[in-house]
Design an enzyme around this catalytic site. Sequence first.
Site, PDB file in Angstrom:
ATOM      1  CB  SER A  33      23.183 -19.916  23.457  1.00 52.21           C
ATOM      2  OG  SER A  33      22.215 -20.605  25.006  1.00 52.21           O
ATOM      3  CE  LYS A  34      20.888 -11.572  22.996  1.00 52.06           C
ATOM      4  NZ  LYS A  34      20.588 -10.823  21.416  1.00 52.06           N
ATOM      5  NE  ARG A  35      17.915 -20.134  25.042  1.00 57.79           N
ATOM      6  CZ  ARG A  35      17.772 -21.175  26.093  1.00 57.79           C
ATOM      7  NH1 ARG A  35      17.539 -21.190  27.163  1.00 57.79           N
ATOM      8  NH2 ARG A  35      18.028 -21.898  25.528  1.00 57.79           N
TER       9      ARG A  35
END
Length: 487
Positions: free
Chosen positions: A250-252
Amino acid sequence: MVRVRFAPSPTGELHLGGARTALYNYLFARKNKGQFIIRLEDTDRERLVEGSLERLLSGLKWLGLNWDEGPDIGGPYEPYIQSQRLAHYQHWAEELIKQQAAYRCFCSLQRLEVLRQVQQNEKQPTKYDRACLNLTQKDIQEKLSAGTPFTIRLKIPPGQTIFKDLIRGQIKIDNFSLEDTILLKSDGYPTYHLANVIDDHEMKITHVIRGEEWLPSTPKHLLIYAGFGWQPPEFAHLPNVLNIHKAKLSKRRDGEAVWVQTYKKEGYLPQALLNFLAFLGWHPKDNREIFNLAELEKEFELERVQKAGAIFDIDKLNWFNAYYIRSLPSEQLDNLLQPYYAAIAGGSYLPVGKTLLLTKLLQDRLTTLNSVISQANWFFHPPAILNPELIIPVQSSAGKTARALKEAIHILKNINDWKIENIKNSLEVLIRPGTFSRRDLLWPMRVALTGEKESPDVFGVAMVLGQKECLARLEKAEKIINQTNVL
Ligand code: GLU
């Protein structure tokens, strides 16, 4: 005719997981002589990022995935951008009410919020309580005439929804667990569920191949198809792409490493990334690993896609990339490296057309195009300061090192044809028991030529620098040693 689609939302760059989904759709289409369609799902206006469409498309193009219909090239079912198709969704939402598979909901946001809180406090699942399901025609007319805003909700029927996923087999869901999802919002925009189903139907999509995260939506989609009396497409849900900690990429958590664009910037080749992505959840019948796009188009089978999450292993990607860099024609690699060479030369001279030998020398040592930056400095810049202690190998002496350099210079001056075999054969004559060990000779030469302790093969470095430059650097080093008092 097989028709599949990649339907990204415009939330930024092309994500690796998205690229993998696009690739599998593309491969499935090509394998079955079908069509591959791109559709932009931009009805969630809050998550929209300006410029995403261009970036998504350029990511796909860079990977070499061509589409047959899409927002940029149009096609028989255009437009392929959902925000330009609002009238379709509004029309079909009304139709679904007529079929009694959907209903208008006049509940205010405030009521829904209170309901949610009450359900949470009571530890109940939070879900719409169907307050508007049984409004009379009169009630509805009154609210409509009063201009009360409304949404349109799916009416989930009792029973079970059963379907066959092409990767996961039979899936059974109790309809009771599903909510009367909003299909059309009060501003006239559809939600993902409605727009997705309408478009897949209108665009004659035969197979929906998408990420596992959409699996919970599929029963609702099937109920929408059933509400219309339409034949649903087949479904295949691809395994999640996981990071090495086995969490969903995930980008996070994983930052920019989730974007195709980042790999492009870091000097990965599209052929390597494609080959790598193909193996994120699929493998062929035998244990071959190297596949170009055309080969994948022939080999790919949806039946061989795994259910379990696929782990993104950067070492494997590096292995593919090094392989593809090694396999490029050197002239082509040399072209690709020009911007990097220009950056290393940094305003100092860049011998145009003279880097091919350098490229050939480095070709087997590169993992990414960017990795050339730490390996080619010596070609463009002679070592700035030569430290005599670095030139003299441990276990040798200044005197011996000076002699080694002197003899090397003498031998190299007499070479008429500056070829690597000639350089190597002549210098190796000096390496004999009782005179110089390999290290006595080659270590000082390497440091003199590159300023570094590590470099490609010294004979290759000498050849690439050319006779004049090579001699100049060796002579400079010899002088430095002669000037030291450590003799
Ligand atoms: N718009 C969805 C996405 O962003 C598409 C899901 C689907 O393929 O149905 O991934």
